[in-house]
Write a protein that holds these residues in place. Structure first.
Motif, PDB file in Angstrom:
ATOM      1  N   VAL A 148       0.861  -1.184   0.000  1.00 20.81           N
ATOM      2  CA  VAL A 148       0.000   0.000   0.000  1.00 20.81           C
ATOM      3  C   VAL A 148       0.893   1.228   0.000  1.00 20.81           C
ATOM      4  N   VAL A 149       0.582   2.209  -0.845  1.00 25.41           N
ATOM      5  CA  VAL A 149       1.363   3.442  -0.862  1.00 25.41           C
ATOM      6  C   VAL A 149       0.462   4.606  -0.459  1.00 25.41           C
ATOM      7  N   LEU A 150       1.035   5.533   0.282  1.00 29.26           N
ATOM      8  CA  LEU A 150       0.345   6.774   0.643  1.00 29.26           C
ATOM      9  C   LEU A 150       0.837   7.869  -0.288  1.00 29.26           C
ATOM     10  N   ALA A 151      -0.064   8.514  -0.973  1.00 28.47           N
ATOM     11  CA  ALA A 151       0.307   9.561  -1.926  1.00 28.47           C
ATOM     12  C   ALA A 151      -0.550  10.788  -1.673  1.00 28.47           C
ATOM     13  N   GLY A 152       0.005  11.946  -1.964  1.00 22.85           N
ATOM     14  CA  GLY A 152      -0.745  13.185  -1.784  1.00 22.85           C
ATOM     15  C   GLY A 152       0.166  14.384  -1.756  1.00 22.85           C
ATOM     16  N   GLN A 153      -0.436  15.544  -1.644  1.00 25.24           N
ATOM     17  CA  GLN A 153       0.329  16.779  -1.578  1.00 25.24           C
ATOM     18  C   GLN A 153       0.963  16.929  -0.193  1.00 25.24           C
ATOM     19  N   PRO A 154       1.972  17.790  -0.078  1.00 21.82           N
ATOM     20  CA  PRO A 154       2.519  18.072   1.257  1.00 21.82           C
ATOM     21  C   PRO A 154       1.453  18.684   2.161  1.00 21.82           C
ATOM     22  N   ASN A 155       1.622  18.473   3.470  1.00 20.86           N
ATOM     23  CA  ASN A 155       0.753  19.068   4.489  1.00 20.86           C
ATOM     24  C   ASN A 155      -0.691  18.577   4.428  1.00 20.86           C
ATOM     25  N   THR A 156      -0.862  17.312   4.042  1.00 22.98           N
ATOM     26  CA  THR A 156      -2.214  16.732   4.053  1.00 22.98           C
ATOM     27  C   THR A 156      -2.399  15.760   5.207  1.00 22.98           C
ATOM     28  N   GLY A 157      -1.361  15.546   6.007  1.00 22.44           N
ATOM     29  CA  GLY A 157      -1.452  14.603   7.115  1.00 22.44           C
ATOM     30  C   GLY A 157      -0.988  13.205   6.749  1.00 22.44           C
ATOM     31  N   LYS A 158      -0.203  13.081   5.659  1.00 20.20           N
ATOM     32  CA  LYS A 158       0.293  11.758   5.265  1.00 20.20           C
ATOM     33  C   LYS A 158       1.169  11.132   6.342  1.00 20.20           C
ATOM     34  N   SER A 159       2.068  11.937   6.893  1.00 19.33           N
ATOM     35  CA  SER A 159       2.982  11.410   7.910  1.00 19.33           C
ATOM     36  C   SER A 159       2.226  10.957   9.157  1.00 19.33           C
ATOM     37  N   THR A 160       1.199  11.712   9.540  1.00 21.34           N
ATOM     38  CA  THR A 160       0.371  11.314  10.681  1.00 21.34           C
ATOM     39  C   THR A 160      -0.338  10.002  10.402  1.00 21.34           C
ATOM     40  N   LEU A 161      -0.894   9.888   9.203  1.00 19.57           N
ATOM     41  CA  LEU A 161      -1.594   8.659   8.824  1.00 19.57           C
ATOM     42  C   LEU A 161      -0.621   7.478   8.775  1.00 19.57           C
ATOM     43  N   PHE A 162       0.579   7.714   8.248  1.00 24.18           N
ATOM     44  CA  PHE A 162       1.594   6.660   8.190  1.00 24.18           C
ATOM     45  C   PHE A 162       1.922   6.150   9.591  1.00 24.18           C
ATOM     46  N   SER A 163       2.071   7.067  10.538  1.00 23.33           N
ATOM     47  CA  SER A 163       2.366   6.672  11.917  1.00 23.33           C
ATOM     48  C   SER A 163       1.196   5.924  12.549  1.00 23.33           C
TER      49      SER A 163
END
Length: 450
Positions: A10-25
């Motif tokens: 599964v890959v997380l993709a999106g623009q910066p500052n969308t909360g990707k890092s939070t979701l990854f954690s």
């Protein structure tokens, strides 16, 4: 070519500052690994979690504003999806700025890889008076949509369930393309469909890539797409494909007097506008301060004037603080009076210390003959050389400091939008703004000391 392991990818993709890092954690917890992508310095974050007896591998792709392969991050993100063939893309979208994020989301969907839309920060959207119909949004995009509040962990269970459901469907269909596509206008379809059919005839090519996506990118004259066709087609069978794409593009641009790429972007924007109009209702007026500022900062004319003014101010700040104002303590030495401390500009302080006071101090202690070889090497070589380099440091320090503050404020993201059209005339794009500033194209950059 898909990933060679039995785990779900599964890959997380999106623009910066969308909360990707939070979701990854939230997804991976402590099971994380951080490294670099091969051959580059872009950080790669990966981890895993378990869903029953299944291991889900999660990769957090670099944040990008498009998938046009202009920047290193865009190429890495796109190539990873195309070559590793994940079971699911989780497209992380800021619900409070849905229209702005749809441009990238539509490009992701055009890759025809199974996707789940993670609509993050729905609480902020509600706070700003936006009501989003999640069911209509899923129907409009023909893709599962999961509302979330990542900062509070709300919606995580629903997202994990959606990922599992989509991944099982992907494996059942043996990674077949989803068939998702934008309905382009008839004049574009007239050149797009024949090219898509020609690509369908290349079995080795369409095993790994969607013919629809390749046809769109070839019409946009995407260099990476051309390279893919050449690399995955046997013998010289790629030549007729590229010749057909070039002829179709030239024919369209001759008749309609506009680049094909602009027509494609306009169609994506029309799809985005229609989606927003269908799915979002503003239940109470709420003029955000950033919206008011953006109308001026991102204006096609006033935005350019503001950019020029800001760069001029940065130029003045750098030279005033580093070279003009006597605010830095300057340490000196005289044979008669010994050490002293005065106030000078940082550049003058560095220069005087290495060119005058330190040589005088060493000369008083060592008593070297002025015409001697060692004295010449020490004073005119070592001290003059080191001092000459260190006088650049205050200028470079304040340049990086001011540019970092501008980037932190969010201004450079808006400058990218303002300058994109202008820089494209020179074969660049909007994201070249910061590298130009650092390399000397704007505000002197590395040329500041000169």
């Amino acid at each position: 070519m898909s990933h060679v392991h039995s785990d779900l990818l599964v890959v997380l993709a999106g623009q910066p500052n969308t909360g990707k890092s939070t979701l990854f954690s939230l997804l991976t917890g402590l099971h994380q690994r951080i490294g670099n992508y091969p051959g580059v310095t872009v950080e790669k974050k990966s981890g895993h979690y378990h869903e029953g007896d299944r291991r889900i591998e999660v990769v957090d792709l670099p944040g990008t504003y498009s998938f046009s392969s202009y920047s290193q991050e865009e190429r890495i993100a796109r190539d990873f999806i195309l070559l590793e063939r994940p079971e699911v893309i989780v497209a992380v979208v800021d619900a409070s700025n849905l229209r702005r994020h749809l441009h990238l989301l539509l490009q992701l969907l055009e890759l025809q890889v199974p996707t789940v839309v993670c609509l993050n920060m729905v609480d902020m959207a509600e706070r700003w008076g936006l009501k989003i119909d999640f069911k209509k949004l899923a129907e409009s995009l023909d893709t599962p949509v999961v509302p979330m509040v990542g900062s509070k962990g709300k919606g995580l269970a629903e997202l994990r369930a959606a990922i599992l459901a989509v991944s099982e469907k992907t494996q059942t269909l043996n990674h077949e393309p989803t068939g998702w596509k934008i309905d382009y206008p008839a004049e574009l379809g007239a050149i797009l469909v024949p090219l898509e059919k020609a690509l369908d005839g290349k079995e080795h090519l369409i095993e790994d890539f969607s013919s629809r996506w390749l046809a769109v990118k070839l019409l946009e004259n995407d260099r990476e797409a051309r390279r893919i066709v050449q690399h995955h087609t046997h013998d010289d069978a790629w030549k007729p494909i590229l010749e057909q794409a070039d002829a179709a593009r030239n024919s369209y641009e001759t008749v309609h007097r506009e680049p094909v790429s602009e027509a494609i972007v306009r169609s994506r924007n029309a799809k985005a506008d229609a989606t927003v109009a269908t799915c979002i209702t503003r239940i109470k007026p709420h003029a955000r301060g950033t919206d008011v500022i953006d109308r001026f900062v991102c204006h096609p004319f006033f935005g350019l004037l503001l950019f020029a003014l800001i760069m001029l101010v940065v130029f003045q700040i750098v030279f005033t603080l580093a070279n003009d104002l006597p605010w830095f303590p300057q340490v000196g030495y005289a044979h008669e009076t010994g050490w002293s401390c005065e106030w000078a500009s940082p550049v003058d302080a560095c220069g005087n210390f290495f060119e005058e006071w330190l040589p005088e101090y060493l000369n008083a202690r060592l008593a070297l003959p002025e015409t001697g070889l060692f004295a010449s090497f020490l004073y005119k070589g070592v001290l003059a050389g080191v001092g000459g380099v260190l006088t650049f440091v205050p200028l470079i320090f304040f340049m990086f400091l001011t540019l970092a503050l501008l980037e932190r404020s969010g201004y450079f993201a808006r400058a990218v939008v303002v300058l994109d059209g202008l820089l494209r005339r020179f074969g660049l794009h909007g994201q070249s703004v910061l590298p130009l500033a650092l390399a000397g194209g704007i505000v002197g950059g590395c040329a500041v000391p000169a």
